[in-house]
Enzyme design. Structure first.
Site, PDB file in Angstrom:
ATOM      1  N   CYS A 112      20.032  -1.183  19.992  1.00 51.97           N
ATOM      2  CA  CYS A 112      20.545  -1.998  18.879  1.00 51.97           C
ATOM      3  C   CYS A 112      22.051  -1.855  18.697  1.00 51.97           C
ATOM      4  O   CYS A 112      22.677  -2.699  18.063  1.00 51.97           O
ATOM      5  CB  CYS A 112      19.803  -1.642  17.595  1.00 51.97           C
ATOM      6  SG  CYS A 112      18.034  -1.893  17.774  1.00 51.97           S
ATOM      7  N   HIS A 254      23.758  -4.479  11.990  1.00 52.87           N
ATOM      8  CA  HIS A 254      22.575  -4.686  12.826  1.00 52.87           C
ATOM      9  C   HIS A 254      21.392  -4.973  11.899  1.00 52.87           C
ATOM     10  O   HIS A 254      21.244  -4.343  10.854  1.00 52.87           O
ATOM     11  CB  HIS A 254      22.313  -3.437  13.667  1.00 52.87           C
ATOM     12  CG  HIS A 254      20.979  -3.466  14.335  1.00 52.87           C
ATOM     13  ND1 HIS A 254      20.596  -4.513  15.151  1.00 52.87           N
ATOM     14  CD2 HIS A 254      19.924  -2.619  14.283  1.00 52.87           C
ATOM     15  CE1 HIS A 254      19.361  -4.287  15.565  1.00 52.87           C
ATOM     16  NE2 HIS A 254      18.931  -3.153  15.053  1.00 52.87           N
ATOM     17  N   ASN A 284      14.438  -8.430  14.275  1.00 54.74           N
ATOM     18  CA  ASN A 284      15.398  -7.574  14.971  1.00 54.74           C
ATOM     19  C   ASN A 284      15.501  -8.035  16.427  1.00 54.74           C
ATOM     20  O   ASN A 284      14.578  -7.828  17.209  1.00 54.74           O
ATOM     21  CB  ASN A 284      14.913  -6.121  14.886  1.00 54.74           C
ATOM     22  CG  ASN A 284      15.857  -5.144  15.567  1.00 54.74           C
ATOM     23  OD1 ASN A 284      16.792  -5.547  16.247  1.00 54.74           O
ATOM     24  ND2 ASN A 284      15.598  -3.864  15.391  1.00 54.74           N
TER      25      ASN A 284
HETATM   26  N1  ACO Z   1       1.225  -4.628   8.061  1.00 51.44           N
HETATM   27  C1  ACO Z   1       0.534  -3.926   7.132  1.00 51.44           C
HETATM   28  N2  ACO Z   1       0.561  -2.584   7.067  1.00 51.44           N
HETATM   29  C2  ACO Z   1       1.328  -1.932   7.966  1.00 51.44           C
HETATM   30  C3  ACO Z   1       2.079  -2.604   8.955  1.00 51.44           C
HETATM   31  C4  ACO Z   1       1.996  -4.008   8.984  1.00 51.44           C
HETATM   32  N3  ACO Z   1       2.673  -4.748   9.884  1.00 51.44           N
HETATM   33  N4  ACO Z   1       2.741  -1.695   9.679  1.00 51.44           N
HETATM   34  C5  ACO Z   1       2.424  -0.481   9.185  1.00 51.44           C
HETATM   35  N5  ACO Z   1       1.589  -0.624   8.159  1.00 51.44           N
HETATM   36  C6  ACO Z   1       0.984   0.401   7.328  1.00 51.44           C
HETATM   37  C7  ACO Z   1       0.944   1.750   7.998  1.00 51.44           C
HETATM   38  O1  ACO Z   1      -0.185   1.865   8.848  1.00 51.44           O
HETATM   39  C8  ACO Z   1       0.832   2.675   6.811  1.00 51.44           C
HETATM   40  O2  ACO Z   1      -0.499   2.727   6.386  1.00 51.44           O
HETATM   41  P1  ACO Z   1      -1.126   4.136   5.920  1.00 51.44           P
HETATM   42  O3  ACO Z   1      -0.301   4.556   4.744  1.00 51.44           O
HETATM   43  O4  ACO Z   1      -2.529   3.755   5.586  1.00 51.44           O
HETATM   44  O5  ACO Z   1      -0.987   5.048   7.089  1.00 51.44           O
HETATM   45  C9  ACO Z   1       1.642   1.955   5.726  1.00 51.44           C
HETATM   46  O6  ACO Z   1       1.764   0.593   6.162  1.00 51.44           O
HETATM   47  C10 ACO Z   1       3.013   2.535   5.519  1.00 51.44           C
HETATM   48  O7  ACO Z   1       3.600   2.769   6.788  1.00 51.44           O
HETATM   49  P2  ACO Z   1       5.071   3.299   6.957  1.00 51.44           P
HETATM   50  O8  ACO Z   1       5.392   3.455   8.400  1.00 51.44           O
HETATM   51  O9  ACO Z   1       5.299   4.469   6.059  1.00 51.44           O
HETATM   52  O10 ACO Z   1       5.854   2.075   6.345  1.00 51.44           O
HETATM   53  P3  ACO Z   1       7.371   1.957   6.046  1.00 51.44           P
HETATM   54  O11 ACO Z   1       7.570   1.598   4.674  1.00 51.44           O
HETATM   55  O12 ACO Z   1       8.129   3.126   6.600  1.00 51.44           O
HETATM   56  O13 ACO Z   1       7.749   0.705   6.932  1.00 51.44           O
HETATM   57  C11 ACO Z   1       8.732   0.155   9.012  1.00 51.44           C
HETATM   58  C12 ACO Z   1       7.530   0.712   8.312  1.00 51.44           C
HETATM   59  C13 ACO Z   1       8.960  -1.261   8.559  1.00 51.44           C
HETATM   60  C14 ACO Z   1       8.499   0.188  10.518  1.00 51.44           C
HETATM   61  C15 ACO Z   1       9.952   1.032   8.660  1.00 51.44           C
HETATM   62  O14 ACO Z   1       9.680   2.379   8.828  1.00 51.44           O
HETATM   63  C16 ACO Z   1      11.166   0.662   9.450  1.00 51.44           C
HETATM   64  O15 ACO Z   1      11.687  -0.418   9.347  1.00 51.44           O
HETATM   65  N6  ACO Z   1      11.696   1.596  10.235  1.00 51.44           N
HETATM   66  C17 ACO Z   1      12.885   1.338  10.996  1.00 51.44           C
HETATM   67  C18 ACO Z   1      12.477   1.043  12.342  1.00 51.44           C
HETATM   68  C19 ACO Z   1      13.208  -0.090  12.979  1.00 51.44           C
HETATM   69  O16 ACO Z   1      13.577  -1.068  12.383  1.00 51.44           O
HETATM   70  N7  ACO Z   1      13.396   0.032  14.258  1.00 51.44           N
HETATM   71  C20 ACO Z   1      13.923  -1.004  15.012  1.00 51.44           C
HETATM   72  C21 ACO Z   1      14.875  -0.636  16.034  1.00 51.44           C
HETATM   73  S1  ACO Z   1      15.863   0.707  15.696  1.00 51.44           S
HETATM   74  C22 ACO Z   1      17.011   0.220  14.742  1.00 51.44           C
HETATM   75  O17 ACO Z   1      17.396  -0.847  14.920  1.00 51.44           O
HETATM   76  C23 ACO Z   1      17.452   1.079  13.674  1.00 51.44           C
END
Ligand code: ACO
Length: 329
Positions: A112, A254, A284
């Site tokens: 990224c 980003h 993204n």
């Molecule tokens: N739909 C519904 N529920 C979901 C989904 C979905 N698509 N994805 C995950 N969940 C659930 C999980 O299973 C979890 O359930 P549980 O509590 O029963 O285990 C719950 O939602 C919460 O999951 P978390 O991972 O804690 O959710 P969070 O609020 O952290 O959001 C996310 C997840 C969106 C991936 C977030 O952590 C994020 O954006 N991280 C950054 C990662 C990123 O963007 N990377 C891209 C490239 S790197 C960069 O560019 C920085």
């Protein structure tokens, strides 16, 4: 040393859309969850039979057309991607051929942060006089490496590309790439990766069965690191240039997650109206996000001649890329 100035911008996103409603039919998710947790509504997806080079060529052609110059006048092509058409040859070589350019070139793999790394690298070639016209491209087809059975990753990404031309600024001109500050922290390597297909885990039936040729990520780790580093490195870059957030006209972050952008820029204390967020329409797109944000800022009049833009990105590696650009178009 001459400052490198951005003299043209071109972007491209493939027409096919994948909406949250489409994803609701593919995995157990909802439009509400995706919108609330990420800010994404839809993403563009590359057509069957097309690849990252197709997106890159289209974006590059648009940049060259905006400047009104022929591909043969480009000296160097630097292309950032984590989704090359093939492991080798470099996608920059495929783009060179398709454009009919005479340039040399290479790919950069910084996920990224790729566009900022490519921009800061290209700016050095202009600054030291070894290139007069550099095509800097960020392009990714993330849909090609996503596991569409994994709801935690497949909702996040889309496909797209952007290109800028770098040329020497005129004497005394204030425009161009003013400074950059990039970092790597390889200890985060396992938090976000595509484990299969390289020399450690070459493709076998087993790597395919274990779904190792897809994006794997520890979302919470990446989220925490990205939010902290986007803030810290941006502030360090401003400080070493004797600037504050009040001097910045537009932030081009980003686009990984709307909540990452909001948390980092709120902590910076910057006016939210100066922060370009377009993740809703693209998801993204990895190396494509910053030029796509640049395009929207330019089209909306947020980025105009003389504007000071802060570019900031965090990605797999971990990599961090920040740059200050005085816009000159
Ligand atoms: N739909 C519904 N529920 C979901 C989904 C979905 N698509 N994805 C995950 N969940 C659930 C999980 O299973 C979890 O359930 P549980 O509590 O029963 O285990 C719950 O939602 C919460 O999951 P978390 O991972 O804690 O959710 P969070 O609020 O952290 O959001 C996310 C997840 C969106 C991936 C977030 O952590 C994020 O954006 N991280 C950054 C990662 C990123 O963007 N990377 C891209 C490239 S790197 C960069 O560019 C920085």
């Amino acid at each position: 040393m001459r400052r490198a100035k951005i003299t043209a911008l071109g972007t491209y996103a493939p027409p096919k859309l994948l909406t949250n409603a489409d994803l609701e039919k593919m995995v157990e998710t909802s439009n509400e969850w995706i919108l609330e947790r990420t800010g994404i509504s839809e993403r563009h997806i590359v057509e069957e039979g097309k690849a990252t080079s197709d997106l890159a060529v289209e974006a590059a052609k648009r940049a060259l057309a905006q400047r009104g110059v022929e591909p043969s006048t480009v000296d160097l092509i630097i292309l950032a991607t984590v989704t090359p058409d093939m492991f080798f040859p470099a996608t920059a070589c495929l783009v060179q051929d398709r454009l009919g350019a005479k340039a040399w070139g290479f790919d950069i793999l910084a996920a990224c942060s790729g566009f900022v790394y490519a921009l800061s690298t290209g700016a050095q070639f202009v600054a030291n006089g070894s290139a007069k016209r550099v095509l800097v491209i960020g392009a990714d087809s993330m849909s090609r490496i996503l596991d569409y059975t994994d709801r935690a990753t497949c909702v996040l990404f889309g496909d797209g590309a952007g290109a800028v031309l770098l040329e020497p600024a005129e004497d005394g001109e204030p425009f161009g790439v003013i400074d950059f500050l990039n970092e790597v922290d390889g200890s985060g390597g396992t938090s976000l990766s595509m484990p299969g297909g390289g020399s450690l885990h070459p493709a076998t039936e087993e790597t395919v069965k274990k779904r190792m040729h897809f994006v794997h990520q520890d979302g919470r780790q990446v989220f925490k690191y990205a939010t902290r580093k986007m803030y810290e490195v941006s502030m360090a870059l401003l400080e070493r240039n004797g600037l504050t957030v009040n001097d910045v006209d537009v932030v081009l972050p980003h686009q990984a997650n709307k909540r990452i952008i909001t948390a980092a820029t709120e902590r910076m204390g910057i006016d939210p109206s100066k922060v370009l967020i377009n993740i809703g329409r693209y998801g993204n797109t990895t190396a494509g996000t910053i030029p796509l944000a640049m395009q929207d800022a330019y089209d909306q009049g947020l980025l105009k001649k003389g504007s000071l833009a802060l570019l900031c990105a965090v990605g797999a590696g971990f990599t961090v890329g920040t740059a200050l650009v005085r816009w000159g178009i």
